[in-house]
Design an enzyme around this catalytic site. Structure first.
Site, short mmCIF file in Angstrom:
data_model
loop_
_atom_site.label_atom_id
_atom_site.label_comp_id
_atom_site.label_asym_id
_atom_site.label_seq_id
_atom_site.Cartn_x
_atom_site.Cartn_y
_atom_site.Cartn_z
N VAL A 79 0.84 -1.21 0.00
CA VAL A 79 0.00 0.00 0.00
C VAL A 79 0.87 1.26 0.00
CG1 VAL A 79 -1.80 1.27 1.24
CG2 VAL A 79 -1.86 -1.23 1.19
N ASP A 125 -9.74 -11.04 8.98
CA ASP A 125 -9.67 -9.78 8.21
C ASP A 125 -11.09 -9.23 7.98
OD1 ASP A 125 -8.11 -7.98 6.18
OD2 ASP A 125 -9.77 -8.80 5.04
N VAL A 158 -11.32 -0.43 4.83
CA VAL A 158 -12.42 -1.34 4.46
C VAL A 158 -12.67 -1.23 2.96
CG1 VAL A 158 -14.85 -1.93 4.80
CG2 VAL A 158 -13.54 -0.98 6.70
N LYS A 181 -13.03 -5.66 9.43
CA LYS A 181 -13.71 -4.70 8.54
C LYS A 181 -15.16 -4.50 8.95
CE LYS A 181 -10.61 -5.76 4.72
NZ LYS A 181 -10.40 -6.69 3.60
#
Ligand code: HSE
Length: 409
Positions: free
Chosen positions: A12, A196, A127, A200
């Site tokens: 990212v 995960d 998210v 979220k």
């Protein structure tokens, strides 16, 4: 000019650096100011990047540089991300993060701190990757009470299930392919076990219900027990199996939140969301149902959401005071035993369909090609989770539960 620091140059972080560099003119136009990536914190060296001169291994060079106004946290994990983010907010810097673990565990505290310091703590990328969902929920749906959220929140598991459904690939083979294509981590447990997706749905539920919902409060089940037999029974009955995160408002102070595989009817919009895509349905009391769909993971989709947060901060002259939620009163999530839905069961052993109906009530029996004589599969009516568990206790040792999956309620 607005000076930005990046913490973490992984998937990212490197995407954010790339977008800030490659799209600097467009971003300047949109933000109304030049956005300059001044420092990048990473323990590794990246001599071949165009910004090799901006790397540092020392967090102090970021936190004590008063010229840096915005810090992007893309390190992942809780520590030291939490300590670093807290220190940056305390120094009056706005923070943008893609770290769902951080927001799901420490969101209320960091939002409160940001408010006190008159800065922003934004987490659009936490998210749904590139799908705009946090800001639309918070701003575009501001006139709504959000009563329910449910969706496919994990790209890796959706890819695996799609391969099982469309290509009859086994769970193990589909997981290996997901790893080969770079979707699943070497240790895929956070994706495959639903962790995960749980983080979220906790973030979305916290935003919708106004108080922190912690992952430890949420019943979470992954997809590793799903077999091709379950997939076939589901398909023959008009369902697709998806890993669903779900949150419902039950009353002012109570909600139900869970993550589990679910039989999704093929006429439900989520059943057609395949591969690494995510889809989230939000029900507002004024807008009705709104569906968010897009790439839930990946370098540039996620970086796109981070950069949008940076632009938002650069454009606004004040803090977003309304993006906040309270800390939780420990019992705001209802116990799983009180949740009601229908179930799919696959049993092996001596149990007859008649006996199964005596136990569960009227059932819809399912079939598949090559179904062994000692296997039955059926859908129950809607029942409390506690009742389903009590019935299972009555099954003798001669009957084994091979599969049990919720129907989307
Ligand atoms: N591992 C996550 C997924 C990445 O597969 O959806 C994005 O959070």
């Amino acid at each position: 000019m607005i000076k930005i620091a990046l913490m973490g140059h992984g998937v990212v972080g490197s995407g954010v650096a790339e977008l800030l560099e490659d799209k600097s003119r467009e971003l300047e136009h949109k933000a109304g100011e030049t956005l300059s990536c001044a420092k990048i914190l990473d323990l590794r060296d990246f001599p071949d990047t165009p910004y090799a001169d901006r790397f540092t291994k020392d967090f102090n060079e970021i936190v004590s540089d008063s010229a840096i106004q915005i810090v992007v946290e893309a390190m992942g994990g809780l520590h030291p991300a939490y300590e670093f983010v807290k220190a940056c907010l305390e120094k009056g810097k706005s923070v943008v993060t893609s770290n769902k673990e951080l927001v799901a565990e420490k969101g209320s505290e960091l939002l409160r701190l940001a408010k006190e310091k008159n800065v922003n703590f934004f987490f659009e990328a936490s998210v749904g990757g590139g799908i705009p969902i946090i800001r639309p929920m918070h701003l575009c749906l501001a006139a709504n009470q959000i009563d329910e959220i449910y969706g496919i929140l994990n790209g890796t598991t959706n890819f695996i299930l799609t391969k099982m459904i469309k290509e009859q690939m086994t769970f193990q083979d589909a997981l290996l392919l997901a790893q080969k294509l770079g979707y699943a981590e070497k240790d895929p447990s956070a994706d495959v076990d639903g962790v995960d997706a749980c983080r979220k749905i906790c973030i979305l539920a916290s935003l919708a219900f106004g108080r922190q919902i912690y992952p430890r409060e949420v019943y979470t089940e992954g997809i590793s027990k799903i077999t091709l037999e379950d997939v076939e029974y589901a398909k023959n009955a008009g369902y697709a199996i998806k890993l669903i995160g779900q949150a419902k408002r039950l009353s002012k102070d109570k909600c139900c939140v869970l993550v589990s595989p679910a039989f999704v009817p093929i006429d439900n919009q989520l059943s057609g969301i395949d591969d690494v895509f995510n889809g989230v349905l939000i029900k507002g009391d004024a807008a009705g149902e709104v569906l968010f769909y897009g790439k839930g993971a990946g370098k540039l989709p996620t970086a796109s959401a981070v950069v949008a947060d940076i632009v938002h901060i650069a454009k606004s002259s004040h803090t977003s005071l309304s993006l906040t939620w309270e800390d939780s009163n420990a019992d705001s999530v209802a116990d799983i035993s009180t949740y009601e839905n229908a179930f799919y069961y696959r049993l092996r052993g001596s149990i007859s369909p008649k006996k199964a109906e005596e136990l569960w009530g009227p059932l819809t029996f399912l079939s598949r090609k090559g179904q062994p004589a000692d296997e039955i599969a059926f859908l129950t009516g809607c029942m409390l989770q506690a009742r389903a568990a009590a019935i299972e206790q009555k099954l003798g040792g001669q009957t084994e539960i091979l599969g049990k999956i919720r129907l989307l309620a």
